[in-house]
Structure formats: C-alpha cells, structure tokens
Design a protein around this motif. Structure first.
Motif, PDB file in Angstrom:
ATOM      1  N   ILE A 170      26.850  46.142  32.181  1.00 49.31           N
ATOM      2  CA  ILE A 170      27.949  46.935  31.615  1.00 49.31           C
ATOM      3  C   ILE A 170      28.830  47.440  32.754  1.00 49.31           C
ATOM      4  N   VAL A 171      30.129  47.179  32.641  1.00 53.87           N
ATOM      5  CA  VAL A 171      31.057  47.679  33.669  1.00 53.87           C
ATOM      6  C   VAL A 171      31.269  49.172  33.438  1.00 53.87           C
ATOM      7  N   LEU A 172      31.017  49.946  34.490  1.00 58.37           N
ATOM      8  CA  LEU A 172      31.104  51.408  34.370  1.00 58.37           C
ATOM      9  C   LEU A 172      32.308  51.920  35.144  1.00 58.37           C
ATOM     10  N   SER A 173      33.097  52.749  34.504  1.00 56.63           N
ATOM     11  CA  SER A 173      34.248  53.321  35.196  1.00 56.63           C
ATOM     12  C   SER A 173      33.775  54.395  36.165  1.00 56.63           C
ATOM     13  N   ARG A 174      34.610  54.683  37.140  1.00 56.11           N
ATOM     14  CA  ARG A 174      34.271  55.734  38.099  1.00 56.11           C
ATOM     15  C   ARG A 174      34.069  57.065  37.391  1.00 56.11           C
ATOM     16  N   GLU A 175      34.871  57.312  36.379  1.00 53.20           N
ATOM     17  CA  GLU A 175      34.773  58.577  35.636  1.00 53.20           C
ATOM     18  C   GLU A 175      33.411  58.706  34.950  1.00 53.20           C
ATOM     19  N   THR A 176      32.995  57.609  34.312  1.00 53.66           N
ATOM     20  CA  THR A 176      31.689  57.622  33.636  1.00 53.66           C
ATOM     21  C   THR A 176      30.574  57.854  34.639  1.00 53.66           C
ATOM     22  N   ILE A 177      30.664  57.155  35.773  1.00 52.43           N
ATOM     23  CA  ILE A 177      29.615  57.293  36.790  1.00 52.43           C
ATOM     24  C   ILE A 177      29.577  58.723  37.314  1.00 52.43           C
ATOM     25  N   LEU A 178      30.745  59.284  37.578  1.00 50.77           N
ATOM     26  CA  LEU A 178      30.814  60.667  38.075  1.00 50.77           C
ATOM     27  C   LEU A 178      30.168  61.629  37.089  1.00 50.77           C
ATOM     28  N   VAL A 193      32.548  58.280  44.155  1.00 50.58           N
ATOM     29  CA  VAL A 193      31.787  57.128  43.674  1.00 50.58           C
ATOM     30  C   VAL A 193      31.926  55.960  44.656  1.00 50.58           C
ATOM     31  N   ASP A 194      33.170  55.707  45.084  1.00 47.99           N
ATOM     32  CA  ASP A 194      33.410  54.605  46.026  1.00 47.99           C
ATOM     33  C   ASP A 194      32.630  54.807  47.322  1.00 47.99           C
ATOM     34  N   VAL A 195      32.632  56.070  47.769  1.00 48.28           N
ATOM     35  CA  VAL A 195      31.933  56.382  49.017  1.00 48.28           C
ATOM     36  C   VAL A 195      30.441  56.065  48.877  1.00 48.28           C
ATOM     37  N   LYS A 211      24.749  40.348  46.961  1.00 51.33           N
ATOM     38  CA  LYS A 211      25.871  41.061  46.360  1.00 51.33           C
ATOM     39  C   LYS A 211      25.344  41.757  45.118  1.00 51.33           C
ATOM     40  N   LEU A 212      24.908  43.003  45.312  1.00 52.99           N
ATOM     41  CA  LEU A 212      24.263  43.721  44.208  1.00 52.99           C
ATOM     42  C   LEU A 212      25.284  44.424  43.324  1.00 52.99           C
ATOM     43  N   ILE A 213      26.080  45.272  43.926  1.00 57.93           N
ATOM     44  CA  ILE A 213      27.050  46.051  43.146  1.00 57.93           C
ATOM     45  C   ILE A 213      28.402  45.358  43.211  1.00 57.93           C
ATOM     46  N   LEU A 214      28.894  44.915  42.070  1.00 56.67           N
ATOM     47  CA  LEU A 214      30.176  44.213  42.029  1.00 56.67           C
ATOM     48  C   LEU A 214      31.284  45.192  41.691  1.00 56.67           C
ATOM     49  N   THR A 215      32.420  45.031  42.348  1.00 50.86           N
ATOM     50  CA  THR A 215      33.602  45.838  42.052  1.00 50.86           C
ATOM     51  C   THR A 215      34.421  45.113  40.991  1.00 50.86           C
ATOM     52  N   ILE A 216      34.745  45.789  39.915  1.00 53.63           N
ATOM     53  CA  ILE A 216      35.649  45.218  38.925  1.00 53.63           C
ATOM     54  C   ILE A 216      36.979  45.932  39.118  1.00 53.63           C
ATOM     55  N   ARG A 217      37.929  45.219  39.674  1.00 50.81           N
ATOM     56  CA  ARG A 217      39.184  45.868  40.081  1.00 50.81           C
ATOM     57  C   ARG A 217      39.877  46.589  38.938  1.00 50.81           C
ATOM     58  N   GLY A 218      40.292  47.790  39.220  1.00 51.03           N
ATOM     59  CA  GLY A 218      41.005  48.588  38.231  1.00 51.03           C
ATOM     60  C   GLY A 218      40.098  49.194  37.178  1.00 51.03           C
ATOM     61  N   VAL A 219      38.804  48.872  37.225  1.00 50.45           N
ATOM     62  CA  VAL A 219      37.891  49.393  36.201  1.00 50.45           C
ATOM     63  C   VAL A 219      36.763  50.218  36.821  1.00 50.45           C
ATOM     64  N   GLY A 220      35.921  49.558  37.585  1.00 50.42           N
ATOM     65  CA  GLY A 220      34.799  50.281  38.163  1.00 50.42           C
ATOM     66  C   GLY A 220      33.769  49.335  38.764  1.00 50.42           C
ATOM     67  N   TYR A 221      32.499  49.590  38.440  1.00 49.24           N
ATOM     68  CA  TYR A 221      31.419  48.842  39.076  1.00 49.24           C
ATOM     69  C   TYR A 221      30.418  48.325  38.054  1.00 49.24           C
ATOM     70  N   VAL A 222      29.715  47.272  38.451  1.00 48.84           N
ATOM     71  CA  VAL A 222      28.688  46.719  37.576  1.00 48.84           C
ATOM     72  C   VAL A 222      27.623  46.025  38.425  1.00 48.84           C
ATOM     73  N   ILE A 223      26.385  46.064  37.931  1.00 46.22           N
ATOM     74  CA  ILE A 223      25.329  45.235  38.509  1.00 46.22           C
ATOM     75  C   ILE A 223      25.007  44.174  37.468  1.00 46.22           C
ATOM     76  N   ARG A 224      25.060  42.933  37.870  1.00 42.56           N
ATOM     77  CA  ARG A 224      24.717  41.848  36.952  1.00 42.56           C
ATOM     78  C   ARG A 224      23.481  41.131  37.469  1.00 42.56           C
ATOM     79  N   ASP A 225      22.852  40.419  36.564  1.00 41.39           N
ATOM     80  CA  ASP A 225      21.567  39.806  36.904  1.00 41.39           C
ATOM     81  C   ASP A 225      21.693  38.435  37.561  1.00 41.39           C
ATOM     82  N   GLU A 226      22.769  37.727  37.294  1.00 36.01           N
ATOM     83  CA  GLU A 226      22.864  36.318  37.706  1.00 36.01           C
ATOM     84  C   GLU A 226      22.904  36.174  39.240  1.00 36.01           C
TER      85      GLU A 226
END
Ligand code: CA
Length: 226
Positions: A170-178, A193-195, A211-226
């Motif tokens: 699930i792609v999580l926004s910085r706001e949600t993570i905060l 969050v970025d820090v 590459k564990l934590i992926l940046t989704i530009r303009g949205v936030g971050y996600v960890i995927r399994d593949e």
C-alpha cells in the motif's frame, strides 16, 4: 500465553489488591504508579489491556489515554473515583473502552475485563514477524534482521519500518505516515518522514544492496514484496 494487564494507579495498596486478584485469576500483571511511566509501559505493546486511574500524579489518566491513542488501540478501562457523568463521557470520548467507578467489587472489574477483551481485536495483533525482501521485523522482540544479520534501529526508525511493513503493497502518503508513526500534529513538516526514510535506507538498502523502501513520486512511500 497469559493475558497481560497493566495497572496504572498511584494508590499502592489498591493497585496491589487488584494485582493480587488479577494474578489469582491467571492474568500476568504489570504496575505503574504515575502517568508518565504508565504511558511508556502501555506504549511498549506488551499489554493486552490497561486499567487506567483517572487521578494520577504527573500525567493525568485522561492525558495518558489521549497520548496512548495516538499510537495504540490497546483496550483501556478507566478507573474513576468520582461517579461523574463528565468523566465518563470524556473518557469514552478519548477512546476508553469502558470505565468503572471506585470503589467497585472485584467481580465487576473481572467481568468488565472479560467483556472488553472479548470485544478487542486479537491480543497484540502485531506479534507476527513482518517480512519483505529478506528483511524481517519482529514486533515482539523489536528486532530487525536482513538475511539473518541484525540491524540496529532507533525507536522511530523501527516504528516507521514496522508501519511500512504492516501496510506492505500500500502506498502511504507522508501525512498518513506522520500521523500513524509520529502521532503529533507536525504543522506540515512532512519532511521528517523523508529524513527517516533516508536513515532506514542508509542502514538497510545501502548496507545490504536492496531496494526496500520505494519512493512513489508525488505520493509517498511503499514496501513491495517483488
Ligand atoms: Ca489515583
């Protein structure tokens, strides 16, 4: 595993009495005598239910509850000495699961504990090891390994990684993570969050070449399994 109950109560005699009764009933019991210690213990995730006195030195019961609810949904029963409607409403509004007015019969407390535990989601739902791409995080022991090698994380780094792993895919926004990991109103300073993502990448991605934590530009971050 025994059900663990934390009593946050400054009246020592009363706390000891409740502890004795609960232990007799087969619960494992922890005690804290002030709000600050109680909050720390409650936040540890080691307890299945919290008995929280309203009148506490330092941090009041209401304040403990308010802060605890930023990060935890552990069931809370408020112990109130005053049979006031205001207290009950305020307690339930702040996220208490139930309240009981002192003095009470121990049988009544035991009945309420059983009811609240029955309604609560499975005890310590995060006890399962979370994993992705060779990274394993054990919420119970608070240990992280990458392909079996332990990684030393700060509390915040650990909490952030746990939240990302819990929401794998699930792609999580910085706001949600905060909101979920920091729990404070940061006044839009989402770059915290970025820090911390950078800290995690420094300790995991860069060290282990993944590459564990992926940046989704303009949205936030996600960890995927593949
Ligand atoms: Ca008290």
């Amino acid at each position: 595993m025994k059900t663990r109950i934390l009593i946050i109560e400054d009246e020592e005699k009363f706390a000891r009495f409740v502890e004795m009764e609960l232990t007799y009933e087969g619960y494992e019991v922890g005690k804290a005598q002030d709000g600050r210690t109680g909050l720390e213990m409650a936040e540890s995730g080691d307890y299945d239910l919290i008995l929280l006195d309203v009148m506490l030195p330092g941090l009041s019961g209401m304040e403990v509850l308010r802060r605890l609810r930023r990060t935890s949904s552990v069931p809370v029963i408020m112990l109130t000495a005053r049979d006031s409607v205001m207290d009950k409403v305020a307690g339930l509004d702040s996220g208490a699961d139930d309240y009981i007015t002192k003095p009470f019969a121990i049988e009544e407390l035991l009945a309420r504990i059983r009811t609240v535990l029955r309604k609560a989601p499975p005890a310590r739902p995060n006890d399962n090891v979370l994993a992705a791409k060779g990274v394993e995080l054990d919420p119970a022991s608070r240990q992280v390994t990458v392909r079996g090698t332990p990684v030393d994380l700060t509390k915040r780094e650990f909490d952030l990684l746990q939240f990302l792993l819990e929401n794998k895919g699930i792609v999580l926004s910085r706001e949600t993570i905060l909101e979920k990991v920091w729990g404070f109103d940061f006044e839009g300073e989402t770059n915290a969050v970025d820090v911390y993502v950078r800290f995690l990448r420094g300790k995991i991605d860069e060290v282990f070449g993944i590459k564990l934590i992926l940046t989704i530009r303009g949205v936030g971050y996600v960890i995927r399994d593949e």
